[in-house]
Structures are given as structure tokens and as C-alpha cells.
Scaffold this active site. Structure first.
Site, PDB file in Angstrom:
ATOM      1  CD  GLU A  40     -42.250 -28.252 -49.183  1.00  0.00           C
ATOM      2  OE1 GLU A  40     -43.086 -27.464 -49.659  1.00  0.00           O
ATOM      3  OE2 GLU A  40     -42.028 -28.347 -47.969  1.00  0.00           O
ATOM      4  CG  ASP A  65     -36.513 -22.096 -50.606  1.00  0.00           C
ATOM      5  OD1 ASP A  65     -37.687 -22.289 -50.988  1.00  0.00           O
ATOM      6  OD2 ASP A  65     -35.843 -21.091 -50.966  1.00  0.00           O
ATOM      7  CG  ASP A  92     -28.133 -22.655 -55.254  1.00  0.00           C
ATOM      8  OD1 ASP A  92     -29.074 -21.855 -55.295  1.00  0.00           O
ATOM      9  OD2 ASP A  92     -26.950 -22.315 -55.070  1.00  0.00           O
ATOM     10  CG  ASP A 114     -40.747 -18.760 -61.792  1.00  0.00           C
ATOM     11  OD1 ASP A 114     -41.280 -19.078 -62.875  1.00  0.00           O
ATOM     12  OD2 ASP A 114     -40.223 -17.656 -61.591  1.00  0.00           O
ATOM     13  CE1 TYR A 191     -47.390 -15.627 -47.165  1.00  0.00           C
ATOM     14  CE2 TYR A 191     -45.866 -15.705 -49.018  1.00  0.00           C
ATOM     15  CZ  TYR A 191     -46.594 -14.986 -48.101  1.00  0.00           C
ATOM     16  OH  TYR A 191     -46.528 -13.619 -48.132  1.00  0.00           O
ATOM     17  CE1 TYR A 192     -44.914 -16.919 -54.414  1.00  0.00           C
ATOM     18  CE2 TYR A 192     -43.917 -17.830 -52.425  1.00  0.00           C
ATOM     19  CZ  TYR A 192     -43.923 -16.898 -53.442  1.00  0.00           C
ATOM     20  OH  TYR A 192     -42.948 -15.933 -53.497  1.00  0.00           O
TER      21      TYR A 192
HETATM   22  C1  LIG Z   1     -42.814 -19.651 -55.569  1.00  0.00           C
HETATM   23  S1  LIG Z   1     -41.934 -20.101 -54.141  1.00  0.00           S
HETATM   24  C2  LIG Z   1     -42.891 -21.423 -53.441  1.00  0.00           C
HETATM   25  C3  LIG Z   1     -42.561 -21.659 -51.997  1.00  0.00           C
HETATM   26  C4  LIG Z   1     -43.411 -22.721 -51.284  1.00  0.00           C
HETATM   27  N1  LIG Z   1     -43.195 -24.036 -51.859  1.00  0.00           N
HETATM   28  C5  LIG Z   1     -44.867 -22.360 -51.322  1.00  0.00           C
HETATM   29  O1  LIG Z   1     -45.633 -23.033 -52.033  1.00  0.00           O
HETATM   30  O2  LIG Z   1     -45.248 -21.410 -50.634  1.00  0.00           O
HETATM   31  C6  LIG Z   1     -40.549 -20.938 -54.844  1.00  0.00           C
HETATM   32  C7  LIG Z   1     -39.426 -21.230 -53.838  1.00  0.00           C
HETATM   33  O3  LIG Z   1     -38.412 -21.966 -54.486  1.00  0.00           O
HETATM   34  C8  LIG Z   1     -37.154 -21.476 -54.083  1.00  0.00           C
HETATM   35  N2  LIG Z   1     -36.211 -21.773 -55.166  1.00  0.00           N
HETATM   36  C9  LIG Z   1     -36.376 -21.469 -56.465  1.00  0.00           C
HETATM   37  N3  LIG Z   1     -35.326 -21.916 -57.193  1.00  0.00           N
HETATM   38  C10 LIG Z   1     -34.486 -22.519 -56.307  1.00  0.00           C
HETATM   39  C11 LIG Z   1     -33.248 -23.182 -56.444  1.00  0.00           C
HETATM   40  N4  LIG Z   1     -32.678 -23.332 -57.624  1.00  0.00           N
HETATM   41  N5  LIG Z   1     -32.662 -23.683 -55.325  1.00  0.00           N
HETATM   42  C12 LIG Z   1     -33.251 -23.540 -54.109  1.00  0.00           C
HETATM   43  N6  LIG Z   1     -34.436 -22.926 -53.928  1.00  0.00           N
HETATM   44  C13 LIG Z   1     -35.044 -22.426 -55.011  1.00  0.00           C
HETATM   45  C14 LIG Z   1     -37.357 -20.012 -53.824  1.00  0.00           C
HETATM   46  O4  LIG Z   1     -36.408 -19.492 -52.931  1.00  0.00           O
HETATM   47  C15 LIG Z   1     -38.778 -19.982 -53.265  1.00  0.00           C
HETATM   48  O5  LIG Z   1     -38.802 -20.035 -51.856  1.00  0.00           O
END
Ligand SMILES: C[S@@+](CC[C@H](N)C(=O)[O-])C[C@H]1O[C@@H](n2cnc3c(N)ncnc32)[C@H](O)[C@@H]1O
Length: 250
Positions: A40, A65, A92, A114, A191-192
Site C-alpha cells: 500500500e 509512507d 519515500d 494527492d 482516514y482520507y
Molecule cells: C492524502 S494522504 C492518504 C493517506 C491514506 N492512504 C488515506 O487514504 O488516508 C497521502 C499519503 O501519502 C504519503 N506520501 C505522499 N508522497 C509520498 C512519497 N513520495 N513517499 C512516501 N509517502 C508519500 C503522505 O505522507 C500521506 O500520508
């Protein structure tokens, strides 16, 4: 987090200094089985990692994450429930191939990322990331995207169409009338996702096979940008500040 042996914290600096011990060895040396490995990406609190692990004890799930404070929630659940088929990797996503050998991953879930409307290189279903995923996916490996974003959903469909990727599932309204979640797992809410549902947005789901070889290119289509954004931390805590996040088009 440091007391949980299934939480592996390897931000870039640590990876560079120490290397990573389980690349190519997840099955033998970490999970001690030969079950499929499912990732995930951008797991946040890890709802899919934990939710899938509960339902599929015969598969291994790894939530990735960069934000440790979020994955702590899922890590505590996995620990408290004694789920032996879960790991969390804090790093990352861009470094994925430093953690997994070719063919070591069977399936990828991307949950509510995002949409990165302005930066195609940062879009998790863009060609740059698809190329990265197939460095670690087994041939015919599957990518699943759950999203609120009409922009990212349309873009990903166009990506699949343009490159002839085999669609496995595709819906613009997962919970819509007459559309009872095809499988129970699609009803796991992150959560989102919960926040988007509370704002009246529909949830989209698309799943496709990623071929091992064929060249991939970006779809050349204009896609309308989303008219809303996610709440900032302040807006989450103080509903009266939320007007600026713009109401979604119905
Ligand atoms: C909008 S949140 C969604 C979190 C979760 N999947 C949810 O639906 O609640 C996006 C997540 O992606 C992680 N994220 C974004 N770009 C990333 C990257 N390049 N490497 C690791 N994590 C990343 C952020 O830290 C964040 O927790």
C-alpha cells in the site's frame, strides 16, 4: 515504532548509510513464507494494509509512507491483533526499487493520493511511477487505485486506455446506487476517504494489470482540474475555516 520489529524505518539517509537487509529476501528472511507480497503506497494510517491483512492471512502486506506518526496507528493495530503478515516501511515511494527486487511484489494499492494536478512526475499513476512499479512487480502484477479525485481517476483511465493496459475493474462511484461493492475489501474506508465521503464526494476505483515490458507514454488529453482541495490541519480542527477549500462541483 522502534520497539516493533515489523516497522522498518529507512528514510533516504538511513538507507544510504546502512543499506536495506530484506531486498530480495522478504519471503525467506522477513515473512518466512512464500506468500504474495502486496504494497500500500502512501498508506497513511494503514487502513488497507491492516484491513487486507485481516482478511487474507495467506498474503503479506506492507504499508509504505514517509510519515511515521500516521503509520503508527496501523502499526499499533497490527501489533495488538498479532497480525504476522504485516510490515510497515517508512521511506519515500521514489526509492521503491531499493527495497524490493525485480518480481518480488505481486500487487500494489494506492489509496487516496494527492492527485498532483500540476506535477505529472509526482503523480502516483504517471509513467514515471508506473515504470518504477514494474521494476518490482511480478509480470502481470496488478495496480489498484482508490481516489476521490475526478482528475486523477480520469487521468489514470486515460493512461490505461492510451497504453492498452488491461483493466480489471473501473467505477466512478464505488458506493453508488445499484453498485454494491464488488468485494468486501473495496468497502475498507481510509482516514482520507472518510473525509471525502463526509464532504459528499463519490469514491472512484480503478484496477489494471501492468505489463512487464511494453513502452509506456503519457496520455495526451486535457483533463479538467478538481475544484476542491483537502482540508489543512487547521481546517480539520476548526470547521469554520473550511470555506476556502471550495465546494466540489456536483
Ligand atoms: C492524502 S494522504 C492518504 C493517506 C491514506 N492512504 C488515506 O487514504 O488516508 C497521502 C499519503 O501519502 C504519503 N506520501 C505522499 N508522497 C509520498 C512519497 N513520495 N513517499 C512516501 N509517502 C508519500 C503522505 O505522507 C500521506 O500520508
Amino acid at each position: 515504532m522502534e520497539t516493533m520489529e515489523f516497522v522498518l524505518q529507512y528514510p533516504f539517509g538511513v538507507l544510504e548509510r546502512e543499506g536495506f537487509p530484506y531486498r530480495g529476501k522478504w519471503h525467506e528472511e522477513f515473512f518466512h513464507n512464500s506468500n504474495p507480497v502486496v504494497l500500500e503506497l502512501g498508506c497513511g494510517k494503514g487502513e488497507y494494509t491492516v484491513g487486507l491483512a485481516r482478511r487474507y492471512p495467506d498474503k503479506n502486506f506492507i504499508g509504505i509512507d514517509i510519515k511515521g506518526a500516521r503509520m503508527w496507528t496501523g502499526a499499533c493495530q497490527a501489533r495488538d491483533e498479532g497480525l504476522g503478515n504485516v510490515a510497515f516501511l517508512r521511506t519515500d515511494i521514489e526509492l521503491l526499487d531499493h527495497f524490493f527486487a525485480p518480481g518480488e511484489v505481486a500487487e500494489i494499492w494506492i489509496t487516496f493520493p494527492d492527485p498532483q494536478m500540476k506535477k505529472v512526475r509526482k503523480r502516483l499513476t504517471g509513467t514515471r511511477f508506473l515504470e518504477l512499479y514494474r521494476k518490482v512487480l511480478a509480470p502481470g502484477g496488478v495496480v489498484n487505485l482508490k481516489t476521490d479525485s475526478p482528475f486523477l481517476y480520469t487521468y489514470t483511465r486515460e493512461m490505461a486506455r492510451h497504453n492498452g493496459l488491461q483493466l480489471i475493474a473501473d467505477t466512478s462511484d464505488l458506493y453508488g446506487e445499484g453498485h454494491h461493492c464488488a468485494t468486501e475489501i473495496l468497502g475498507i474506508r481510509t482516514y482520507y476517504e472518510q473525509q471525502w465521503l463526509e464532504r459528499g464526494l463519490t469514491i472512484k476505483y480503478i484496477s489494471f494489470e501492468l505489463p512487464g515490458q511494453q513502452a509506456l507514454s503519457e496520455p495526451e488529453v486535457e483533463i479538467e482540474h478538481d475544484t476542491y482541495r483537502s482540508f489543512s490541519r487547521g481546517e480539520l480542527q476548526h470547521p469554520e475555516l473550511r470555506e476556502a477549500a471550495v465546494k466540489p462541483k456536483q
